[in-house]
Scaffold this motif. Sequence first.
Motif, PDB file in Angstrom:
ATOM      1  N   ARG A  52       0.833  -1.198   0.000  1.00  0.00           N
ATOM      2  CA  ARG A  52       0.000   0.000   0.000  1.00  0.00           C
ATOM      3  C   ARG A  52       0.871   1.254   0.000  1.00  0.00           C
ATOM      4  NH1 ARG A  52      -3.827   2.126   4.805  1.00  0.00           N
ATOM      5  NH2 ARG A  52      -5.537   2.916   3.517  1.00  0.00           N
ATOM      6  N   PHE A  86      -8.413  -7.862   4.540  1.00  0.00           N
ATOM      7  CA  PHE A  86      -8.340  -6.531   5.143  1.00  0.00           C
ATOM      8  C   PHE A  86      -9.070  -6.458   6.484  1.00  0.00           C
ATOM      9  CE2 PHE A  86      -7.005  -3.375   1.735  1.00  0.00           C
ATOM     10  CZ  PHE A  86      -6.478  -4.342   0.893  1.00  0.00           C
ATOM     11  N   PRO A  89     -12.497  -4.161   4.970  1.00  0.00           N
ATOM     12  CA  PRO A  89     -12.672  -4.392   3.528  1.00  0.00           C
ATOM     13  C   PRO A  89     -13.311  -3.179   2.847  1.00  0.00           C
ATOM     14  CG  PRO A  89     -13.390  -6.304   4.786  1.00  0.00           C
ATOM     15  CD  PRO A  89     -13.154  -5.196   5.777  1.00  0.00           C
ATOM     16  N   VAL A  90     -12.903  -2.939   1.609  1.00  0.00           N
ATOM     17  CA  VAL A  90     -13.279  -1.715   0.910  1.00  0.00           C
ATOM     18  C   VAL A  90     -14.529  -1.944   0.048  1.00  0.00           C
ATOM     19  CG1 VAL A  90     -12.441   0.027  -0.725  1.00  0.00           C
ATOM     20  CG2 VAL A  90     -10.853  -1.040   0.882  1.00  0.00           C
ATOM     21  N   GLU A 157     -14.084 -11.676   2.466  1.00  0.00           N
ATOM     22  CA  GLU A 157     -12.621 -11.705   2.333  1.00  0.00           C
ATOM     23  C   GLU A 157     -12.124 -13.147   2.257  1.00  0.00           C
ATOM     24  OE1 GLU A 157     -12.186  -8.239   1.631  1.00  0.00           O
ATOM     25  OE2 GLU A 157     -10.251  -8.623   2.587  1.00  0.00           O
TER      26      GLU A 157
ATOM     27  N   ASP B 457      -8.073   3.860  -1.798  1.00  0.00           N
ATOM     28  CA  ASP B 457      -8.289   2.598  -1.088  1.00  0.00           C
ATOM     29  C   ASP B 457      -8.932   1.557  -2.003  1.00  0.00           C
ATOM     30  OD1 ASP B 457      -7.174   3.384   1.265  1.00  0.00           O
ATOM     31  OD2 ASP B 457      -9.050   4.127   2.108  1.00  0.00           O
ATOM     32  N   GLN B 458      -9.866   2.036  -2.840  1.00  0.00           N
ATOM     33  CA  GLN B 458     -10.490   1.114  -3.791  1.00  0.00           C
ATOM     34  C   GLN B 458      -9.453   0.573  -4.772  1.00  0.00           C
ATOM     35  OE1 GLN B 458     -13.631   3.429  -5.560  1.00  0.00           O
ATOM     36  NE2 GLN B 458     -15.099   2.871  -3.965  1.00  0.00           N
ATOM     37  N   TYR B 461      -7.200  -1.871  -3.030  1.00  0.00           N
ATOM     38  CA  TYR B 461      -7.932  -3.122  -2.789  1.00  0.00           C
ATOM     39  C   TYR B 461      -7.908  -3.999  -4.047  1.00  0.00           C
ATOM     40  CZ  TYR B 461     -11.723  -5.989  -0.724  1.00  0.00           C
ATOM     41  OH  TYR B 461     -12.481  -6.995  -0.192  1.00  0.00           O
ATOM     42  N   SER B 464      -4.357  -5.243  -4.724  1.00  0.00           N
ATOM     43  CA  SER B 464      -3.936  -6.285  -3.786  1.00  0.00           C
ATOM     44  C   SER B 464      -4.555  -7.628  -4.165  1.00  0.00           C
ATOM     45  CB  SER B 464      -4.317  -5.912  -2.361  1.00  0.00           C
ATOM     46  OG  SER B 464      -5.698  -6.144  -2.155  1.00  0.00           O
ATOM     47  N   ARG B 465      -5.569  -7.575  -5.056  1.00  0.00           N
ATOM     48  CA  ARG B 465      -6.165  -8.827  -5.524  1.00  0.00           C
ATOM     49  C   ARG B 465      -5.605  -9.238  -6.870  1.00  0.00           C
ATOM     50  NH1 ARG B 465      -6.808  -8.908  -0.763  1.00  0.00           N
ATOM     51  NH2 ARG B 465      -8.832  -8.810   0.277  1.00  0.00           N
TER      52      ARG B 465
END
Lengths: 251, 509
Positions: A52, A86, A89-90, A157, B457-458, B461, B464-465
């Motif tokens: 991140r 997470f 989660p987003v 998740e 953040d989206q 996310y 990260s996938r």
Amino acid sequence: MLEIKNLHVKLEEEDKVILKGVNLTVETGKVHAIMGPNGSGKSTLSYVLSGRDGYTVTAGSAKLDGQELLEMEPEARAAAGLFLAFQYPVEIPGVGNMTFLRTAVNAQRKARGEEEMSAGEFLKVIREQAKTLKIDADMLKRPVNVGFSGGEKKRNEILQMAMLEPKMCILDETDSGLDVDAMKLVAEGVNALRSEGRSFLVITHYQRLLDHIKPDVVHIMADGRIVKTGGPELALEVENNGYADILAEVL
Amino acid sequence: MVALDKAETDVRDGVDRETVEAVNAMAGKYKHGWETDIETEYAPKGLSEDIVRLISEKNGEPEWMTDWRLQAYRRWLQLDEPRWAMLHYPEIDYQDQYYYAKPKSMSGKPKSLDEVDPKLLATYAKLGIPLKEQMILAGVDGAEAAPAEGRRVAVDAVFDSVSVGTTFKAELMKAGVIFMPISEAIREYPDLVKKYLGSVVPASDNYFATLNSAVFSDGSFVYIPEGVRCPMELSTYFRINAENTGQFERTLIIAEKGSYVSYLEGCTAPKRDIAQLHAAVVEIVIMEDAEVKYSTVQNWYPGDEEGRGGIYNFVTKRADCRGDRSKVMWTQVETGSAITWKYPSCILRGDDSQGEFYSIAIANNMQQADTGTKMIHLGKNTRSRIVSKGISAGKAQNTYRGLVSVHPKAKNSRNYTQCDSLLIGDKCGAHTVPYIEVKNNSSRVEHEATTSKVDDDQLFYCRSRGMDEEEAVALVVNGFCKEVLQALPMEFAMEAQSLVAISLEGSVG
Ligand SMILES: Nc1ncnc2c1ncn2[C@@H]1O[C@H](COP(=O)(O)OP(=O)(O)OP(=O)(O)O)[C@@H](O)[C@H]1O
Ligand SMILES: [Mg+2]
């Protein structure tokens, strides 16, 4: 195998140092747990491992099966087998849960030079996985995490984890916000994925989850470091006495 | 819904595979930036009464049409180019344009495909138009009799200024549907054209519409008789090929009582360093209980990263819901053009008539879009719905401009407007300019507007996938546009999705 050595991390925008020399090795096929007081840097560690933005690594390394993660783009880390469930989660409005997952699965496959998963096969697999996690068809169609309850988000998740078949799974407080039954479901989901080739790093505050997912090793993190490492009994000690004793001992 | 051949039952929503492929082909990274080197016949550069007369003569028009054009031209001379839109572009030299260009091979009728300029055929192939349609479009003798390939979409292709052919005419005729180049309709159905041309967008309407009225050289004409559900999707491909040539096409659609038609418009143009002018007019007349769906996927060349070239797109589109319970739905996916000036509008004249406007406008790099709609409520119990999704990336500026006007007699009318803007990066801009006038107190108008940045953040996310950054942006943006994509015919929606992704290439990182 995940090998973290002397990892130092500060915030990119401020001079705040959060990780102050983390050393941690998770052997292939093992389940490690990390516990530690709020704000000790557990989520930061998981974010830094998955790439991140917003953090600067000032020293150290983190290798997954010998490959330096810290130099890779987040998507490359995912393709290499890293997965983070997470803590928060987003939500992605307008993007169907299934579309999201299928895009992810195929993106990883493509990155690894594998063939895409066909729509039919994908449907079959996701339906099976969803069933075990008691995720209904409606939730698969709804936009990613939008309007999901806290517990549903966490189960989602785990569904993603099951579909992506990672080698190294990091679970950041996947148990918090879950009711007793949901916790069992999640634990069963995780246990079903345990295998010789797959490792887990489970971040949690509670012994409860570790009753279901029996860890091989438990670490205590405090102030940006792993301050103590032990067996499952360490978690019990925290559950009973809190962190005060452990912290007094090491500091 | 279109009656599909058995073999194609897997294709839903009345769009067949070729159409899908055609749009598919539109979705390459400015894949349509090719120029076809076809011998072209030009009228001299510039605009004058003589040029207007020449266009009229080339089309073999009757005198009333020539006069109509000339009046428009004289009117145009007195008008000033509107500058109220949030658009910045250099002065357009109207005398430095060609107003008429026609592929030379159109002059004599070829006997077979072998005699057709192969480059023209290559162009159709690139547009994804199937072979039989290519034959028809190329004007090959007897092409209509050639076996069909099971496709169910009638195509009209407008190449530079000229309609190069229309497919499926005979079959449509059987249903009573007229679908042909407007140049032909002026000759064959002068009464219909005379009655409706300019009745929705008067020749004096606005600078660009007036210019179009004077110089339009072709476009499509559609007439759906009373009670007829058009048996297939109708679609027109517009392509500007010749250099320095303005394209001014004119579309006229008439839906008689209780009829239905779904019409699809696709646009492409080659890459050029010099901006090109496009000023089209679309008029739709909708009678009692009739319904028209008009979908546009506009992918004109947007210019390069530095803003060189691209199409200046000034378009007037208007639907007149004349009859009670008539209905129009505009759906647009605007990804191309350097400049977009476009406000598809609905005049809700009949009682209980309905207008809908669904729009995705994407502006990347140096693109500028000023687009929206006008909903004019005149009849009682009229309904309108506006869903606008504006996406800005790079250094682009994207403006939503919308008017909702409810007249005193339009009792119990309703409007709902939702207008969302998404910003990618911090060098672009989004603006929302709503105009709302309600002149009675039994009507209700709701307006919601949001502006947001694409959420880090989206994106993280998604990444990260395993998705790369562009894929992540495309996914998030497609989610943002969902409601509008859903308004498109199903397969078309999927292709529009990939177009969204392609338009945003290079917008991150
Ligand atoms: N972006 C940020 N800006 C400011 N402070 C931050 C940021 N990210 C992390 N921190 C700080 O770093 C410290 C570690 O945070 P982190 O979220 O890693 O803790 P944690 O161990 O996961 O805590 P918890 O158990 O509450 O989830 C905290 O003091 C937190 O406030
Ligand atoms: Mg945390």
